[in-house]
Design a protein around this motif. Structure first.
Motif, PDB file in Angstrom:
ATOM      1  N   TYR A 172       0.712  -1.346   0.175  1.00  0.00           N
ATOM      2  CA  TYR A 172      -0.009   0.222   0.083  1.00  0.00           C
ATOM      3  C   TYR A 172       0.876   1.301   0.092  1.00  0.00           C
ATOM      4  N   GLU A 173       0.588   2.231  -1.121  1.00  0.00           N
ATOM      5  CA  GLU A 173       1.723   3.508  -0.985  1.00  0.00           C
ATOM      6  C   GLU A 173      -0.020   4.574  -0.616  1.00  0.00           C
ATOM      7  N   PRO A 174       0.285   4.638   0.504  1.00  0.00           N
ATOM      8  CA  PRO A 174      -0.891   5.509   0.413  1.00  0.00           C
ATOM      9  C   PRO A 174      -0.462   7.541  -0.194  1.00  0.00           C
ATOM     10  N   LEU A 175      -1.074   8.240  -0.434  1.00  0.00           N
ATOM     11  CA  LEU A 175      -1.893   9.691  -1.098  1.00  0.00           C
ATOM     12  C   LEU A 175       0.090  10.576  -0.645  1.00  0.00           C
ATOM     13  N   PRO A 176       0.719  10.984  -1.258  1.00  0.00           N
ATOM     14  CA  PRO A 176       1.787  11.738  -0.834  1.00  0.00           C
ATOM     15  C   PRO A 176       1.482  13.134   0.218  1.00  0.00           C
ATOM     16  N   HIS A 177       0.770  13.708   0.363  1.00  0.00           N
ATOM     17  CA  HIS A 177       0.470  14.451   0.931  1.00  0.00           C
ATOM     18  C   HIS A 177      -0.349  13.901   2.830  1.00  0.00           C
ATOM     19  N   THR A 178      -0.326  12.487   1.810  1.00  0.00           N
ATOM     20  CA  THR A 178      -0.433  12.107   3.604  1.00  0.00           C
ATOM     21  C   THR A 178       0.829  12.232   4.664  1.00  0.00           C
ATOM     22  N   ASN A 179       1.958  11.668   3.028  1.00  0.00           N
ATOM     23  CA  ASN A 179       3.590  11.645   4.522  1.00  0.00           C
ATOM     24  C   ASN A 179       4.009   9.932   4.643  1.00  0.00           C
ATOM     25  N   GLU A 180       2.794   9.425   4.765  1.00  0.00           N
ATOM     26  CA  GLU A 180       3.470   8.661   5.418  1.00  0.00           C
ATOM     27  C   GLU A 180       3.744   7.118   4.873  1.00  0.00           C
ATOM     28  N   PRO A 181       4.120   6.503   4.793  1.00  0.00           N
ATOM     29  CA  PRO A 181       5.168   5.300   4.085  1.00  0.00           C
ATOM     30  C   PRO A 181       4.995   4.532   3.615  1.00  0.00           C
ATOM     31  N   VAL A 182       5.579   3.458   2.637  1.00  0.00           N
ATOM     32  CA  VAL A 182       4.978   2.421   2.173  1.00  0.00           C
ATOM     33  C   VAL A 182       4.317   1.200   3.072  1.00  0.00           C
ATOM     34  N   GLU A 183       3.588   1.080   3.205  1.00  0.00           N
ATOM     35  CA  GLU A 183       3.301  -0.291   3.790  1.00  0.00           C
ATOM     36  C   GLU A 183       3.345  -1.587   2.995  1.00  0.00           C
ATOM     37  N   LEU A 184       4.069  -2.720   3.732  1.00  0.00           N
ATOM     38  CA  LEU A 184       3.088  -4.357   3.521  1.00  0.00           C
ATOM     39  C   LEU A 184       2.307  -4.877   3.826  1.00  0.00           C
ATOM     40  N   SER A 185       1.666  -4.820   3.111  1.00  0.00           N
ATOM     41  CA  SER A 185      -0.072  -4.989   3.617  1.00  0.00           C
ATOM     42  C   SER A 185      -0.106  -6.903   3.729  1.00  0.00           C
ATOM     43  N   ASP A 186       0.566  -7.552   3.101  1.00  0.00           N
ATOM     44  CA  ASP A 186      -0.061  -8.767   2.967  1.00  0.00           C
ATOM     45  C   ASP A 186       1.454  -9.653   2.332  1.00  0.00           C
ATOM     46  N   TYR A 187       1.567 -11.066   2.149  1.00  0.00           N
ATOM     47  CA  TYR A 187       2.517 -11.797   1.860  1.00  0.00           C
ATOM     48  C   TYR A 187       2.054 -12.884   1.642  1.00  0.00           C
ATOM     49  N   GLN A 188       2.426 -13.573   0.070  1.00  0.00           N
ATOM     50  CA  GLN A 188       1.978 -15.168  -0.295  1.00  0.00           C
ATOM     51  C   GLN A 188       3.763 -15.339  -1.028  1.00  0.00           C
ATOM     52  N   ILE A 189       4.231 -16.463   0.634  1.00  0.00           N
ATOM     53  CA  ILE A 189       5.643 -17.027  -0.451  1.00  0.00           C
ATOM     54  C   ILE A 189       5.444 -18.540  -0.367  1.00  0.00           C
ATOM     55  N   GLY A 190       6.371 -19.016  -1.563  1.00  0.00           N
ATOM     56  CA  GLY A 190       6.390 -20.127  -1.974  1.00  0.00           C
ATOM     57  C   GLY A 190       5.323 -20.248  -3.247  1.00  0.00           C
ATOM     58  N   LYS A 191       5.792 -19.445  -3.545  1.00  0.00           N
ATOM     59  CA  LYS A 191       5.440 -19.125  -5.782  1.00  0.00           C
ATOM     60  C   LYS A 191       6.257 -19.641  -6.255  1.00  0.00           C
ATOM     61  N   SER A 192       5.334 -19.822  -7.525  1.00  0.00           N
ATOM     62  CA  SER A 192       6.880 -19.401  -8.476  1.00  0.00           C
ATOM     63  C   SER A 192       6.480 -19.015  -9.671  1.00  0.00           C
ATOM     64  N   LYS A 193       7.883 -18.776 -10.715  1.00  0.00           N
ATOM     65  CA  LYS A 193       7.677 -18.360 -11.870  1.00  0.00           C
ATOM     66  C   LYS A 193       6.298 -17.868 -12.489  1.00  0.00           C
ATOM     67  N   ASP A 194       6.001 -18.900 -12.615  1.00  0.00           N
ATOM     68  CA  ASP A 194       4.513 -19.216 -13.305  1.00  0.00           C
ATOM     69  C   ASP A 194       3.072 -18.548 -12.622  1.00  0.00           C
ATOM     70  N   ASP A 195       3.115 -18.318 -11.454  1.00  0.00           N
ATOM     71  CA  ASP A 195       2.057 -17.587 -10.823  1.00  0.00           C
ATOM     72  C   ASP A 195       1.240 -16.568 -11.326  1.00  0.00           C
ATOM     73  N   GLU A 196       0.449 -16.163 -11.486  1.00  0.00           N
ATOM     74  CA  GLU A 196      -0.188 -14.664 -11.183  1.00  0.00           C
ATOM     75  C   GLU A 196      -0.250 -14.306 -10.082  1.00  0.00           C
ATOM     76  N   VAL A 197       0.316 -13.039 -10.341  1.00  0.00           N
ATOM     77  CA  VAL A 197       0.304 -11.698  -9.358  1.00  0.00           C
ATOM     78  C   VAL A 197      -1.048 -11.137  -9.249  1.00  0.00           C
ATOM     79  N   ASN A 198      -2.275 -12.180  -8.084  1.00  0.00           N
ATOM     80  CA  ASN A 198      -3.460 -10.980  -7.698  1.00  0.00           C
ATOM     81  C   ASN A 198      -3.332 -10.908  -6.441  1.00  0.00           C
TER      82      ASN A 198
END
Length: 100
Positions: free
Chosen positions: A74-100
């Motif tokens: 998540y990248e907040p709007l610039p005027h908020t001065n909030e940092p970029v945040e890792l909201s979620d992640y999935q590991i164990g993915k392959s090169k062919d897995d579609e990102v969604n």
């Protein structure tokens, strides 16, 4: 013909750009903390984006060898001065897995 971006809609999958790599680099420490692992390789491959109050990025990241992860950033709007945040992640993915 220009691609129409619908607020809230998810874009098509595109190759990662230098701007996306910069965002991925910003959340790397958060990812390493959550997975309790350090990564020498952390390269954005492809991404999709969603316009919200700021931007949500769904990024496929190459972790080295045949290891991939999908990051939701998540990248907040610039005027908020909030940092970029890792909201979620999935590991164990392959090169062919579609990102969604």
């Amino acid at each position: 013909m220009a691609t129409k971006v619908i607020t809230g809609g998810l874009s098509e999958t595109k190759p990662a750009t230098p701007e996306i790599q910069k965002i991925v680099d910003e959340v790397k420490p958060q990812f390493e903390e959550k997975t309790k692992e350090k990564y020498d390789c952390f390269h954005a491959v492809t991404f999709r984006s969603q316009t919200v109050a700021g931007a949500m990025y769904y990024v496929k990241v190459h972790l080295g060898n045949d290891r991939y992860a999908h990051l939701k950033i998540y990248e907040p709007l610039p005027h908020t001065n909030e940092p970029v945040e890792l909201s979620d992640y999935q590991i164990g993915k392959s090169k062919d897995d579609e990102v969604n």
